[in-house]
Design a protein around this motif. Structure first.
Motif, short mmCIF file in Angstrom:
data_model
loop_
_atom_site.label_atom_id
_atom_site.label_comp_id
_atom_site.label_asym_id
_atom_site.label_seq_id
_atom_site.Cartn_x
_atom_site.Cartn_y
_atom_site.Cartn_z
N TRP A 1 19.24 24.13 23.43
CA TRP A 1 19.26 24.91 22.19
C TRP A 1 17.83 24.96 21.67
N THR A 2 17.24 26.13 21.65
CA THR A 2 15.89 26.27 21.11
C THR A 2 15.97 26.93 19.75
N THR A 3 16.38 28.19 19.72
CA THR A 3 16.48 28.90 18.44
C THR A 3 17.93 29.19 18.05
N GLY A 4 18.83 29.05 18.98
CA GLY A 4 20.23 29.39 18.72
C GLY A 4 20.55 30.84 19.03
N ALA A 5 19.55 31.61 19.42
CA ALA A 5 19.75 33.05 19.66
C ALA A 5 20.71 33.31 20.82
N THR A 6 20.61 32.54 21.89
CA THR A 6 21.51 32.74 23.03
C THR A 6 22.95 32.48 22.62
N MET A 7 23.18 31.38 21.93
CA MET A 7 24.52 31.02 21.51
C MET A 7 25.10 32.08 20.56
N GLN A 8 24.30 32.55 19.62
CA GLN A 8 24.78 33.56 18.69
C GLN A 8 25.07 34.88 19.39
N ALA A 9 24.23 35.28 20.33
CA ALA A 9 24.45 36.53 21.06
C ALA A 9 25.74 36.45 21.87
N MET A 10 25.95 35.32 22.52
CA MET A 10 27.19 35.15 23.30
C MET A 10 28.41 35.12 22.39
N ALA A 11 28.31 34.42 21.29
CA ALA A 11 29.44 34.31 20.37
C ALA A 11 29.82 35.67 19.80
N ARG A 12 28.83 36.49 19.46
CA ARG A 12 29.12 37.83 18.92
C ARG A 12 29.97 38.64 19.91
N VAL A 13 29.62 38.57 21.18
CA VAL A 13 30.36 39.31 22.21
C VAL A 13 31.76 38.74 22.37
N LEU A 14 31.86 37.42 22.47
CA LEU A 14 33.15 36.79 22.72
C LEU A 14 34.11 36.94 21.54
N LYS A 15 33.60 36.90 20.31
CA LYS A 15 34.46 37.00 19.13
C LYS A 15 35.19 38.34 19.06
N LYS A 16 34.62 39.37 19.65
CA LYS A 16 35.26 40.69 19.65
C LYS A 16 36.59 40.67 20.40
N ALA A 17 36.74 39.73 21.34
CA ALA A 17 37.96 39.63 22.14
C ALA A 17 39.03 38.79 21.45
N LYS A 18 38.71 38.27 20.26
CA LYS A 18 39.66 37.49 19.45
C LYS A 18 40.21 36.25 20.16
N LYS B 1 40.71 40.89 27.39
CA LYS B 1 42.09 40.41 27.41
C LYS B 1 42.19 39.03 28.06
N SER B 2 41.24 38.72 28.93
CA SER B 2 41.30 37.44 29.65
C SER B 2 41.04 36.24 28.74
N ILE B 3 40.44 36.46 27.56
CA ILE B 3 40.20 35.33 26.65
C ILE B 3 40.91 35.49 25.32
N ALA B 4 41.55 36.61 25.08
CA ALA B 4 42.25 36.83 23.81
C ALA B 4 43.30 35.74 23.60
N GLY B 5 43.24 35.10 22.43
CA GLY B 5 44.22 34.07 22.10
C GLY B 5 44.01 32.74 22.78
N LYS B 6 42.93 32.58 23.51
CA LYS B 6 42.66 31.33 24.24
C LYS B 6 41.52 30.56 23.59
N HIS B 7 41.44 29.28 23.91
CA HIS B 7 40.34 28.44 23.46
C HIS B 7 39.17 28.66 24.42
N VAL B 8 38.02 29.04 23.89
CA VAL B 8 36.85 29.36 24.72
C VAL B 8 35.71 28.42 24.34
#
Length: 75
Positions: free
Chosen positions: A28-45, A14-21
């Motif tokens: 950036w080596t493989t992009g895996a860290t960024m993708q893993a973080m984005a998957r989690v954060l996107k769930k909060a919309k 709820k702390s990030i829902a509807g906000k710019h994150v």
């Protein structure tokens, strides 16, 4: 990447829902860290999800990541 599976969690979506994150990563080596973080954060919309990367280990790898990304990237 498999080694990052379940490495990140969001305590209060709820702390990030509807906000710019923005995700900030130093290298950036493989992009895996960024993708893993984005998957989690996107769930909060969040309203938007951006990334800032300071350096890349291999600039040619960015095209591969852009092609194969599970998240939308604007490189």
């Amino acid at each position: 990447a498999e080694n990052l599976k379940d490495s990140f969690a969001l305590c209060d979506g709820k702390s990030i829902a509807g906000k710019h994150v923005t995700i900030v990563d130093d290298v950036w080596t493989t992009g895996a860290t960024m993708q893993a973080m984005a998957r989690v954060l996107k769930k909060a919309k969040p309203k938007s999800l951006s990334a800032i990367v300071i350096a890349t280990a291999d600039p040619r790898g960015l095209e591969r990541v852009k092609r194969d990304a599970e998240i939308e990237l604007d490189l």
